[in-house]
Design a protein around this motif. Structure first.
Motif, mmCIF file in Angstrom:
data_model
loop_
_atom_site.group_PDB
_atom_site.id
_atom_site.type_symbol
_atom_site.label_atom_id
_atom_site.label_comp_id
_atom_site.label_asym_id
_atom_site.label_seq_id
_atom_site.Cartn_x
_atom_site.Cartn_y
_atom_site.Cartn_z
ATOM 1 N N GLU A 67 0.678 -1.017 -0.081
ATOM 2 C CA GLU A 67 0.016 -0.062 -0.020
ATOM 3 C C GLU A 67 0.796 1.228 -0.116
ATOM 4 O O GLU A 67 1.921 1.308 0.996
ATOM 5 C CB GLU A 67 -0.905 0.055 1.347
ATOM 6 N N VAL A 68 0.652 2.039 -0.840
ATOM 7 C CA VAL A 68 1.555 3.296 -1.079
ATOM 8 C C VAL A 68 0.623 4.437 -0.629
ATOM 9 O O VAL A 68 -0.664 4.590 -1.114
ATOM 10 C CB VAL A 68 1.999 3.481 -2.528
ATOM 11 N N ARG A 69 0.977 5.269 0.474
ATOM 12 C CA ARG A 69 0.319 6.382 0.814
ATOM 13 C C ARG A 69 0.864 7.679 0.448
ATOM 14 O O ARG A 69 2.219 7.748 0.214
ATOM 15 C CB ARG A 69 0.414 6.353 2.269
ATOM 16 N N ASP A 70 0.242 8.560 -0.105
ATOM 17 C CA ASP A 70 0.814 9.852 -0.179
ATOM 18 C C ASP A 70 1.534 10.407 0.680
ATOM 19 O O ASP A 70 1.234 10.455 2.041
ATOM 20 C CB ASP A 70 -0.480 10.972 -0.671
ATOM 21 N N PRO A 71 2.673 11.001 0.409
ATOM 22 C CA PRO A 71 3.407 11.548 1.254
ATOM 23 C C PRO A 71 2.632 12.970 2.089
ATOM 24 O O PRO A 71 2.052 13.700 1.503
ATOM 25 C CB PRO A 71 4.878 12.105 0.749
#
Length: 86
Positions: A67-71
């Motif tokens: 899962e890639v989260r927005d920085p």
């Protein structure tokens, strides 16, 4: 008749040769041990990977996705004018 000093030198030479032979054997054994440890490590990893794959039942063609989260938004930095600059 051989001198005492000569006899001691012969014994010292024989001991030195034995030490060198044992050192060479120890070096050979340590190198062989390193190879054997690498093989053991690879096999242990392969077994653990297989056990994990069998336990989860995941399809190999569909690996799990991260899962890639927005920085976090970057903070807006306002620089104050330095003295002497306008």
């Amino acid at each position: 008749m051989a001198s005492v000093m000569g006899l001691l030198e012969e014994r010292e030479t024989a001991a030195r040769v034995r030490v060198e032979e044992l050192q060479a054997e120890a070096d050979r054994i340590l190198a062989e041990l390193g190879v054997a440890e690498a093989v053991l490590e690879r096999r242990a990893i392969a077994r653990a990977e297989l056990a994990e794959a069998l336990a989860t039942g995941d399809d190999v063609a569909d690996p799990p996705r991260l899962e890639v989260r927005d920085p976090a938004p970057a903070a807006h930095v306002v620089k104050a004018p330095s003295p002497g600059r306008r």
